[in-house]
Design a protein around this motif. Sequence first.
Motif, PDB file in Angstrom:
ATOM      1  N   PHE A   1      12.519   8.417   1.958  1.00  0.00           N
ATOM      2  CA  PHE A   1      11.466   7.736   1.579  1.00  0.00           C
ATOM      3  C   PHE A   1      11.867   6.918   0.373  1.00  0.00           C
ATOM      4  O   PHE A   1      11.553   5.738  -0.061  1.00  0.00           O
TER       5      PHE A   1
ATOM      6  N   THR B   1       6.866   0.887   5.349  1.00  0.00           N
ATOM      7  CA  THR B   1       6.684   2.075   6.004  1.00  0.00           C
ATOM      8  C   THR B   1       6.005   3.091   5.131  1.00  0.00           C
ATOM      9  O   THR B   1       6.036   4.214   5.201  1.00  0.00           O
ATOM     10  N   PHE B   2       5.398   2.338   4.113  1.00  0.00           N
ATOM     11  CA  PHE B   2       4.438   3.410   2.958  1.00  0.00           C
ATOM     12  C   PHE B   2       3.713   2.218   2.479  1.00  0.00           C
ATOM     13  O   PHE B   2       3.823   0.829   2.486  1.00  0.00           O
ATOM     14  N   TYR B   3       2.767   2.809   1.711  1.00  0.00           N
ATOM     15  CA  TYR B   3       2.069   1.918   0.675  1.00  0.00           C
ATOM     16  C   TYR B   3       1.434   2.891  -0.601  1.00  0.00           C
ATOM     17  O   TYR B   3       1.744   3.911  -0.440  1.00  0.00           O
TER      18      TYR B   3
ATOM     19  N   PRO C   1       2.978   7.228  -3.338  1.00  0.00           N
ATOM     20  CA  PRO C   1       3.251   6.497  -2.255  1.00  0.00           C
ATOM     21  C   PRO C   1       2.870   7.286  -0.829  1.00  0.00           C
ATOM     22  O   PRO C   1       2.754   8.517  -0.729  1.00  0.00           O
TER      23      PRO C   1
ATOM     24  N   ILE D   1       3.071   7.788   2.954  1.00  0.00           N
ATOM     25  CA  ILE D   1       3.962   7.304   3.900  1.00  0.00           C
ATOM     26  C   ILE D   1       3.318   6.890   5.246  1.00  0.00           C
ATOM     27  O   ILE D   1       2.331   7.442   5.717  1.00  0.00           O
TER      28      ILE D   1
ATOM     29  N   ASN E   1       1.837  -4.101  -1.037  1.00  0.00           N
ATOM     30  CA  ASN E   1       2.936  -3.667  -1.707  1.00  0.00           C
ATOM     31  C   ASN E   1       3.327  -4.560  -2.864  1.00  0.00           C
ATOM     32  O   ASN E   1       3.853  -4.280  -3.968  1.00  0.00           O
TER      33      ASN E   1
END
Length: 622
Positions: A4, A29-31, A37, A39, A180
């Motif tokens: 991550f 692959t996250f916000y 955050p 995932i 993001n």
Amino acid sequence: MNYFVFSACVAIFIHVIAPRAHAQAVPDTFYYGTSTPVILRVDSSRVCISFLESTSIYERTAILDNFPGIGAPINTPDTMDGYRVYAVISANGYLQLLNALNAIEQVDIAAPFYRFPDSVAAPIGKRLCVRFNDDITPDSAENIAQSLNVILIGEIPGMHNVYTAYNASVNGSYTVNIANTLHLHPSTVYAHPSIGGRFERTAYRTFDFYATYQPHLKRVIGELNVRSVWDFGGLTRSMTVAVIDDGVASHEDLPVGKIDRGIDFYGGVNFGDIDMDPSPGVSEAHGQGCAGIIAALHTTDSASGQLESSGMISIGPRTRILPIKIFSDDGDAFETGAEAALAIVWAYQNGADVLSNSWSADTPWMDDPTLSDAIHRAVAFGRNGRGCPVFFSSGNGYFSNCQYPSNLPFVFAVGASHHTSDRYWDYSSYGPELDALAPSGNWTNESVWSLDQMGSNGYNPSLMSDCLPQSNNQNYDCHFGGTSAACPIAAGIAALLLAKDSTLSAEAIYYIIRESADTALAWGAIAPPNDRYGYGVVNAFNAILSISHGDLTNDNSIDLSDLSLLIAYMVRTPRPTIFPSIMLADMNCSGTIDISDLNWMIYFVTSAPGTVPGPVSPCFRF
């Protein structure tokens, strides 16, 4: 460095250090969530594709039919904003597949199909939300958004500088990446993609082992585990109902912590035999059954595997019981009206909010002035002057007059209706004094279930060996009925109303329960109220709804959030859900939702406190 942290660092480098001309080649692959955050996982077996509006269906079909790696369309609700989901034939080269799709002139955006870590789909379309710093002007916000090909749809009412926005990119920019990027912008507080979802309504869930034996309560609470009376906001107070009867004992569905310290008045007219032990006699459970209907906890968990003995439902799981005993251990009636008068006065002076009395004289003609005076005092002076609503069963005497004390003008007289058909039971005493009916049974194969004493005490099993199911059924009464079972239903509704609004007077409680009663019955040519049905069959759901109008967000207040939701309901397609009832939007109690309700809501929300009377409430006859 874990995955991550590595992903986050890469994303920051991409956003801040090395912006690309052709969108972000690697999907984030996250916000950024509220504090940490969130995932996301890319499901490489699926891809989301949105075509330009100018592309015909035939062109779209031809493009995809000839495109390597794209399979059949997948019919799924997990998409939004014009995307369709297609199967990916091979997971190898997923990123190259996205880039190739985005290079097609007719493709608006080809985006990943996201899932949360638990594999639940995370539908992400083209919408996002962004909050700009308080000092950012609308023009500056527009400029920042346009630099990323984002269109600001509008500011959310009541939330300064918080905008809904739309990804207008036609070069393949993923919404997650854009969000993001905005989140990391020095002029924003936060930004995130709008995640689509089928929000589950958080209905009060109950594991009710004896569900099929309790239609009497399900008749009045709404739709169990779908939308019931317990789904209304604001039912947070624990109101106390005095059960004036033959005593109440603790039970696995009525633990000792829900039973206030009561009193035994039997034989105590001269205060000689009064004691502080209101336990029922070894073979008695009449008050126990009444208390179970009002306040049994039951298991608030729909998971299987619960104890079979757990799950008896009640009107108000938060309600407390104040047991007051006026019958002897063998069930004999109180000796004089004075003893009952002592009990009534003690109840309202010692914390009772509502008084439930499933007893009556054996004739409608009895009249005890002392007892009548005590009841009147409870209604007039209880609850610091607001009054305690007092409920009495109308009697099981087949009389054409309600039996005393239910025939007094300042009590609420409750008769019995069939627990499934709503037709009145012929044993239920009736007359012009009758206020309403409540569902009950006839003590035989059409009875209702409630609590018995635990173990071998009480009515069961010695008197009710036929109770089914047989497993552990001795703790329950399967032959409860009569107006005795009807009265605590109405009293329990009163406790719910006071839990919602403790300022209601006893008179207001009576009025609300009468006027919110169901009237779709076999009235014949006689309109309600009438001698047989009173105002109808009590309905807890309607009663609470009647004092909740205007509270569209169901948070027990009426404010800008309710106005916003009403506006959305008026203008959006599809309309947002108003739960647990659309009638919460009926501000003016007209029975329909229209522009007049919006005008009323604007007037109410924008006026200075105390300058308007509030919404026209209660509303009745649903």
